[in-house]
Design a protein around this motif. Structure first.
Motif, PDB file in Angstrom:
ATOM      1  N   VAL A  84       0.570   4.288  -2.758  1.00 12.41           N
ATOM      2  CA  VAL A  84       0.234   5.639  -2.306  1.00 12.41           C
ATOM      3  C   VAL A  84       1.285   6.633  -2.786  1.00 12.41           C
ATOM      4  CG1 VAL A  84       0.098   7.118  -0.256  1.00 12.41           C
ATOM      5  CG2 VAL A  84      -1.171   4.960  -0.334  1.00 12.41           C
ATOM      6  N   THR A  98       0.816  -1.213   0.000  1.00  9.99           N
ATOM      7  CA  THR A  98       0.000   0.000   0.000  1.00  9.99           C
ATOM      8  C   THR A  98       0.852   1.266   0.000  1.00  9.99           C
ATOM      9  OG1 THR A  98      -1.747  -1.185   1.180  1.00  9.99           O
ATOM     10  CG2 THR A  98      -1.871   1.207   1.172  1.00  9.99           C
ATOM     11  N   TYR A  99       1.912   1.275   0.784  1.00 12.20           N
ATOM     12  CA  TYR A  99       2.722   2.489   0.865  1.00 12.20           C
ATOM     13  C   TYR A  99       3.345   2.833  -0.491  1.00 12.20           C
ATOM     14  CZ  TYR A  99       7.185  -0.021   0.805  1.00 12.20           C
ATOM     15  OH  TYR A  99       8.266  -0.788   0.430  1.00 12.20           O
ATOM     16  N   GLU A 108      -1.526  12.137   1.171  1.00 12.69           N
ATOM     17  CA  GLU A 108      -1.494  10.696   0.912  1.00 12.69           C
ATOM     18  C   GLU A 108      -2.852  10.057   1.191  1.00 12.69           C
ATOM     19  OE1 GLU A 108       3.113   9.663   1.980  1.00 12.69           O
ATOM     20  OE2 GLU A 108       1.759  10.120   3.621  1.00 12.69           O
ATOM     21  N   GLN A 132      -0.400   7.915   6.829  1.00 10.07           N
ATOM     22  CA  GLN A 132      -0.259   8.931   5.800  1.00 10.07           C
ATOM     23  C   GLN A 132      -0.451  10.364   6.302  1.00 10.07           C
ATOM     24  OE1 GLN A 132      -2.834   6.509   5.294  1.00 10.07           O
ATOM     25  NE2 GLN A 132      -2.465   5.522   3.341  1.00 10.07           N
ATOM     26  N   LEU A 167      -5.220   7.975  -1.646  1.00  9.76           N
ATOM     27  CA  LEU A 167      -5.670   6.618  -1.360  1.00  9.76           C
ATOM     28  C   LEU A 167      -7.197   6.547  -1.386  1.00  9.76           C
ATOM     29  CD1 LEU A 167      -5.199   3.690  -0.569  1.00  9.76           C
ATOM     30  CD2 LEU A 167      -5.013   4.422   1.834  1.00  9.76           C
ATOM     31  N   LEU A 217      -3.946  -4.505  -2.401  1.00 10.11           N
ATOM     32  CA  LEU A 217      -3.310  -3.534  -1.515  1.00 10.11           C
ATOM     33  C   LEU A 217      -2.803  -4.281  -0.284  1.00 10.11           C
ATOM     34  CD1 LEU A 217      -5.822  -0.532  -1.599  1.00 10.11           C
ATOM     35  CD2 LEU A 217      -3.583  -0.659  -2.695  1.00 10.11           C
ATOM     36  N   ILE A 229      -2.326  -2.503   4.383  1.00  6.92           N
ATOM     37  CA  ILE A 229      -2.866  -1.147   4.462  1.00  6.92           C
ATOM     38  C   ILE A 229      -2.700  -0.574   5.874  1.00  6.92           C
ATOM     39  CG2 ILE A 229      -5.246  -1.746   5.076  1.00  6.92           C
ATOM     40  CD1 ILE A 229      -6.164   0.429   3.117  1.00  6.92           C
TER      41      ILE A 229
END
Length: 283
Positions: free
Chosen positions: A150, A146-147, A189, A185, A193, A177, A180
């Motif tokens: 993003v 996920t990071y 960010e 964030q 998302l 993803l 998460i």
């Protein structure tokens, strides 16, 4: 002499037909033409049978090439397949859910899959394994921590290309993803998302893995209203899998390497898993 001349004519015609098939972008039919012709003569095939054989070979080759392309584009972690996943660690309910989900029917309904569990319970492995199964059935899948996704979205937004990357992601039937819950964030960010999830809502599917139950998702989205909206969009048309095991698979593997030494404080993971499951049941 006459037989030799006829053979030369047949050979010339085969080359011509082969070239025509290549021009028509039917390379497998062209490659198998000579062998199939010999089989047809030996087996006394009908013309329809001969054409069916070549067309079926072309179709299968196209499917194989498409699967190969989709595998390369998927960024799935190597080796994380159903065959290498010990499904016996999970409940009968989870095993039945997995058996249903591999068909890909949920993609046709733009449904989602949500995988919850403590670290080391196999969430990422199971998500990737489902991805491999979906690709084998002709679907396009993208696996992304996920990071990382993003950050890609955030860079695209800053370069005024967010719409472009969202269109590119839209070409995937399913985006996985992973983790998460690890994403903490900033507001920009969170916005990208949330935009991504909103774009896929009821149009495409996502598979999400998380260590955090829904009641703790405010850590991810910060704002309570945004958290509620994100959860509602994911849960709607979703299948939830709770991966509850007494031990992390990493600890189990380490114990095997260390001759069965118990590397875990007795009861710790079991009680934590039970708490995690109870919290999930409250949602």
């Amino acid at each position: 002499m006459k037989t030799t001349a006829l053979a030369q004519v047949d050979s010339f015609e085969d080359r011509e037909i082969s070239e025509l098939l290549k021009w028509l972008r039917l390379p497998t039919m062209a490659a198998q033409l000579e062998q199939a012709s010999r089989q047809a003569e030996a087996g006394d095939w009908t013309v329809r049978g001969f054409l069916k054989h070549l067309a079926a070979a072309e179709l299968q080759a196209r499917r194989d090439r498409r699967i190969e392309r989709n595998l390369k584009a998927s960024q799935l972690p190597p080796g994380k397949t159903l065959e290498s996943l010990n499904l016996k660690r999970y409940s009968l309910k989870v095993r039945r859910q997995v058996k249903t989900l591999v068909s890909g029917d949920f993609l046709e309904q733009c449904g989602n899959i949500l995988l919850f569990g403590l670290p080391g319970r196999g969430k990422s492995h199971m998500a990737a394994a489902l991805g491999y199964e979906l690709i084998a059935r002709g679907y396009k899948v993208l696996f992304a921590p996920t990071y990382q996704l993003v950050q890609r979205l955030l860079i695209a937004k800053r370069e005024l290309e967010l719409e472009k990357i969202l269109r590119r992601l839209d070409s995937f039937d399913c985006v996985i993803l992973d983790d998460i819950g690890y994403v903490q964030q900033e507001r920009d960010e969170i916005e990208v998302l949330f935009t991504f999830l909103g774009e896929r809502y009821e149009r495409r599917s996502v598979i999400v893995t998380s260590n955090l139950v829904f009641s703790k998702w405010e850590r991810i989205f910060k704002d309570p209203m945004t958290t509620v909206c994100a959860i509602e969009r994911l849960v709607h048309h979703s299948t939830i899998l709770e991966l509850v095991c007494s031990k992390s698979h990493r600890l189990e593997e380490a114990e095997k390497r260390n001759r069965g030494v118990d590397l875990q404080t007795p009861g710790t993971a079991r009680s934590a898993d039970s708490a995690n499951q109870s919290a999930g049941a409250e949602q």
